[in-house]
Design an enzyme around this catalytic site. Structure first.
Site, PDB file in Angstrom:
ATOM      1  N   ASP A  62       0.882  -1.157   0.000  1.00 15.94           N
ATOM      2  CA  ASP A  62       0.000   0.000   0.000  1.00 15.94           C
ATOM      3  C   ASP A  62       0.922   1.210   0.000  1.00 15.94           C
ATOM      4  O   ASP A  62       1.614   1.466   0.989  1.00 15.94           O
ATOM      5  CB  ASP A  62      -0.876  -0.018   1.245  1.00 15.94           C
ATOM      6  CG  ASP A  62      -1.792   1.195   1.362  1.00 15.94           C
ATOM      7  OD1 ASP A  62      -1.613   2.166   0.589  1.00 15.94           O
ATOM      8  OD2 ASP A  62      -2.684   1.186   2.233  1.00 15.94           O
ATOM      9  N   TYR A 155      -9.201  14.190  -7.998  1.00 18.34           N
ATOM     10  CA  TYR A 155      -8.253  13.463  -8.850  1.00 18.34           C
ATOM     11  C   TYR A 155      -7.357  14.425  -9.626  1.00 18.34           C
ATOM     12  O   TYR A 155      -6.124  14.312  -9.600  1.00 18.34           O
ATOM     13  CB  TYR A 155      -9.045  12.573  -9.806  1.00 18.34           C
ATOM     14  CG  TYR A 155      -8.208  11.751 -10.745  1.00 18.34           C
ATOM     15  CD1 TYR A 155      -7.375  10.738 -10.275  1.00 18.34           C
ATOM     16  CD2 TYR A 155      -8.277  11.971 -12.120  1.00 18.34           C
ATOM     17  CE1 TYR A 155      -6.624   9.970 -11.147  1.00 18.34           C
ATOM     18  CE2 TYR A 155      -7.522  11.209 -12.997  1.00 18.34           C
ATOM     19  CZ  TYR A 155      -6.703  10.210 -12.507  1.00 18.34           C
ATOM     20  OH  TYR A 155      -5.958   9.455 -13.374  1.00 18.34           O
ATOM     21  N   ALA A 157      -6.661  17.621  -9.107  1.00 15.99           N
ATOM     22  CA  ALA A 157      -5.790  18.438  -8.261  1.00 15.99           C
ATOM     23  C   ALA A 157      -4.604  17.625  -7.752  1.00 15.99           C
ATOM     24  O   ALA A 157      -3.465  18.112  -7.722  1.00 15.99           O
ATOM     25  CB  ALA A 157      -6.584  19.013  -7.092  1.00 15.99           C
ATOM     26  N   SER A 158      -4.847  16.390  -7.352  1.00 13.08           N
ATOM     27  CA  SER A 158      -3.755  15.555  -6.841  1.00 13.08           C
ATOM     28  C   SER A 158      -2.751  15.243  -7.939  1.00 13.08           C
ATOM     29  O   SER A 158      -1.534  15.243  -7.711  1.00 13.08           O
ATOM     30  CB  SER A 158      -4.303  14.261  -6.239  1.00 13.08           C
ATOM     31  OG  SER A 158      -4.915  13.445  -7.227  1.00 13.08           O
ATOM     32  N   LYS A 159      -3.239  15.009  -9.136  1.00 15.38           N
ATOM     33  CA  LYS A 159      -2.341  14.708 -10.249  1.00 15.38           C
ATOM     34  C   LYS A 159      -1.640  15.972 -10.751  1.00 15.38           C
ATOM     35  O   LYS A 159      -0.512  15.908 -11.251  1.00 15.38           O
ATOM     36  CB  LYS A 159      -3.120  14.044 -11.383  1.00 15.38           C
ATOM     37  CG  LYS A 159      -3.556  12.619 -11.084  1.00 15.38           C
ATOM     38  CD  LYS A 159      -2.370  11.664 -11.023  1.00 15.38           C
ATOM     39  CE  LYS A 159      -2.810  10.220 -11.129  1.00 15.38           C
ATOM     40  NZ  LYS A 159      -1.676   9.276 -11.230  1.00 15.38           N
TER      41      LYS A 159
END
Length: 259
Positions: A62, A155, A157-159
């Protein structure tokens, strides 16, 4: 072969992208370390990798767990000695909600995987990569960084943060021989996109073919790119063919948008 004698770590093993990346690298001579949560999926891909005459090591991981990431690096050191390639493919696909309707803990959970988890795995593996004159980190990113749609904010924003981190790592690690680049797919043809288009067809009272055409017609090439073709771009960024390339973001989406 392009990767003879190399060791590649691939995170995020599923029936699509993770599998196709692992097999593409193995066909060119790399031994493959698979880092994912689903042991059954890793075992299935490992059998295919070994069928190509390459070694396959499966480590349940993980990437949001520092303990898991450190254990992965230790396992690679013990069983294969080193690593030359890291493909950060594991991801969290977000909450599919608007910002206003989202609990920000849902956004945080997405960042914990797509940004912090990816960087955590990268940091754990970095000492192995720095042992070589040339090594490669490939970030599997997304078209959503450039084409932002409603309800994909967590998604995208994180990328987007990962895209900036990719350039930062390229700048800082270049003198150590580590190349860091990003792949930005669009829609990836496979079972999940097939399900999604069938769902849209039912919702909109249209056919699957009509919904497929709506997406495909937005691309220059007129089709939704399968993960096996995206894997070719990953192979490029994992080999000496890209020796002079770092800090770049490559759209691999059939020309869904043009930079």
């Amino acid at each position: 072969m392009l990767l003879e004698g190399k060791v590649a770590i691939v995170s995020g093993l599923g029936p699509g992208m993770g599998r196709d990346i692992s097999l593409a690298l193995a066909r060119e001579g790399a031994d493959i370390v698979m880092a994912a949560r689903r042991e059954d999926r890793m075992a299935a891909v490992a059998e295919e990798v070994e069928g190509l005459g390459r070694r396959a090591v499966c480590v349940r991981t993980d990437i949001s767990s520092r303990v898991d990431c450190d254990r992965l690096a230790e396992t690679v050191r013990r069983e294969l000695g080193t690593a030359h390639i890291l493909v950060n493919n594991a991801f969290h696909d977000g909450n599919y909600k608007s910002f206003e309707d989202s609990d920000l803990d849902e956004w945080k959970a997405t960042f914990d995987v797509n940004l912090w988890g990816t960087l955590q795995l990268t940091k754990a593996v970095l000492p192995l990569l720095k042992e070589h004159e040339e090594s490669h980190i490939v970030m599997i990113n997304t078209m959503s960084v450039h084409l932002v749609e409603p309800n994909f904010g967590a998604y995208a924003a994180s990328k987007g943060a990962l895209a900036t981190a990719t350039r930062t790592l390229a700048r800082e690690l270049g003198r150590d021989g580590v190349r860091v680049n990003g792949i930005h797919p669009g829609y990836i043809w496979g079972s999940s996109v097939e399900w999604y288009l069938n769902h849209l067809a039912e919702q909109n009272g249209t056919s699957f073919e009509e919904e497929y055409a709506k997406v495909a017609d937005q691309t220059c090439l007129g089709y939704i790119v399968p993960s096996s073709e995206i894997a070719g771009a990953v192979l490029f960024f994992s080999s000496s063919l890209s020796r002079a390339v770092t800090g770049q973001s490559l759209p691999v989406n059939g020309g869904h948008y043009l930079q």
